[in-house]
Enzyme design. Structure first.
Site, PDB file in Angstrom:
ATOM      1  N   MET A 104       0.832  -1.183   0.000  1.00  0.00           N
ATOM      2  CA  MET A 104       0.000   0.000   0.000  1.00  0.00           C
ATOM      3  C   MET A 104       0.880   1.252   0.000  1.00  0.00           C
ATOM      4  O   MET A 104       1.878   1.300   0.710  1.00  0.00           O
ATOM      5  CB  MET A 104      -0.899   0.024   1.236  1.00  0.00           C
ATOM      6  CG  MET A 104      -1.602  -1.292   1.544  1.00  0.00           C
ATOM      7  SD  MET A 104      -2.661  -1.850   0.210  1.00  0.00           S
ATOM      8  CE  MET A 104      -3.107  -3.474   0.819  1.00  0.00           C
ATOM      9  N   CYS A 105       0.515   2.239  -0.790  1.00  0.00           N
ATOM     10  CA  CYS A 105       1.285   3.476  -0.847  1.00  0.00           C
ATOM     11  C   CYS A 105       0.363   4.626  -1.224  1.00  0.00           C
ATOM     12  O   CYS A 105      -0.775   4.408  -1.660  1.00  0.00           O
ATOM     13  CB  CYS A 105       2.400   3.403  -1.895  1.00  0.00           C
ATOM     14  SG  CYS A 105       3.608   2.077  -1.665  1.00  0.00           S
TER      15      CYS A 105
END
Length: 420
Positions: free
Chosen positions: A1-2
């Site tokens: 996740m980013c």
């Protein structure tokens, strides 16, 4: 996740351009920041990426990369021409891309090394994608396969590029925008590959609804969009730092939730909330030279952003090493379970140090050796303070999760109820 964003001031007399990205990876996956000097190459030279080799170009540009220590490629970076790129994992329909190919991080690094502006970086990624494909395991200890999106920017324009296998769609943005772990383009692209000729709603038709939903990509993107909207009221680049420190507008401490994924990501009880922000970057593209602000450490809410510029480096340099990251993890993992009072004191002193850096930079008084020394002194002092702190009670699920992470990484950190 980013999460990745670009802020461009809409005021004609205000030239602020700020790029920011958090790299969210496995909790024990060390992050490093490196400078790689551009070089000239002879015909026939090949470059070994994470899994495959590709032909090298005649010459490459200087780059600063924020990357998982074990990978050739990078999660985010900038080149000496002022091109910045951040990539995101996309959760899409279709079979996992298990065959060795170029990873999204490889594509990002190759584009930075080879491109003089955002437009040429876009074309570089597209050409490499269509020629070699994307794929291979991108997980550290746990297999992880995914497609990629990219936010590509320079001082003049921004492109969002979203990919599925070897197909792609791209949209140009004149103003501010952001991306997270979900497809954002529907039928509003500016150009696309022939393979998407039958696609009329990219996000609607190609998203994996289950994984995309549980990643909370939509909520996190709404948070970054709200944050960059509010940046118009601030002339201080620390607003970009604070956006990467955001817990979606909630209390800054991570909760025991099994599903809460935030911009500043804290790993917790699985199987959904399993990543943490392992490194962060903010770039001020407003004027020459570009100023790059890095943490080199996990959890931006518990980290210091320090400035660097390209002229600080003249040969290949590890700016922030895996060993540096590991040392800070002891502080970070103790801080997760300490009381609000000491964390408030840390935040106040950290903010003051960053303010000093900002003011010095504005006056042209920045000295890289002094900046590094002051950050090291600050970090060492706080590591000693945190080592003496006893963890607070409660937060059972978070405590159990981090005991497992610590055991896997070989960290001996007292944060169990029996240690209180």
């Amino acid at each position: 996740m980013c999460d990745t964003f670009i802020f461009r001031s809409e005021n004609a007399t205000d030239k602020r351009i700020w790029f920011g990205k958090n790299s969210d990876r496995e909790p024990n996956e060390a992050h490093e920041v490196v400078f790689r000097k551009g070089q000239k190459y002879t015909a026939g030279t090949r470059v070994k990426c994470t899994y495959i080799e590709v032909p090298q170009v005649e010459s490459t540009f200087d780059v600063i990369l924020c990357k998982p220590a074990w990978m050739w490629g990078a999660e985010m970076g900038i080149n000496a021409q002022g091109v910045v790129i951040g990539n995101e994992a996309l959760f899409t329909k279709g079979k996992p891309l298990k065959e060795p190919a170029l990873t999204g991080m490889d594509l990002l690094r190759l584009a930075l090394e080879r491109s003089c502006d955002a437009q040429s970086a876009l074309q570089c990624i597209i050409q490499l994608l269509e020629t070699y494909g994307q794929g291979g395991n991108c997980g550290y200890r746990h297999p992880f396969y995914y497609n990629n999106s990219f936010l590509i920017a320079d001082r003049n324009e921004t492109w969002i590029l979203e990919t599925v296998d070897r197909n792609w769609a791209a949209k140009r943005y004149a103003g501010s925008t952001s991306i997270s772990n979900g497809l954002t383009l529907h039928n509003d692209w500016d150009k696309r590959s022939a393979g998407f000729s039958q696609i009329h709603d990219l996000a609607g038709q190609m998203s994996d609804p289950l994984v995309t939903t549980f990643s909370m990509a939509k909520i996190r993107r709404e948070c970054t969009l709200d944050g960059i909207s509010a940046m118009g009221k601030s002339e201080d680049i620390r607003a970009a730092f604070n956006l990467l420190r955001s817990h979606n507008g909630k209390d800054r401490r991570p909760s025991d939730s099994v599903m809460e994924n935030t911009v500043c990501m804290h790993a917790g009880w699985g199987p959904i909330r399993i990543d943490q922000t392992t490194g962060s970057m903010v770039v001020d593209l407003s004027k020459e030279p570009s100023v790059i602000w890095i943490t080199g450490t996990s959890a931006p809410c518990l980290s210091v952003f320090r400035p660097i510029i390209f002229s600080d480096f003249h040969e290949d340099t590890v700016i922030s090493s895996e060993a540096d990251w590991q040392r800070n993890e002891v502080f970070h993992r103790k801080a997760l379970f300490c009381g609000d009072t000491i964390l408030d004191t840390f935040s106040s002193e950290r903010d003051q140090l960053e303010l000093e850096f900002v003011k010095e930079n504005e006056k042209g008084l920045r000295n890289q050796l002094q900046v590094t020394r002051r950050v090291e002194e600050f970090s060492s002092r706080w590591q000693e303070k945190m080592a003496a702190e006893k963890p607070v009670r409660g937060r059972f699920l978070l405590r159990v999760a981090w005991n497992v992470f610590n055991r896997e990484a070989g960290f001996k950190i007292a944060n169990k109820d029996s240690d209180l």
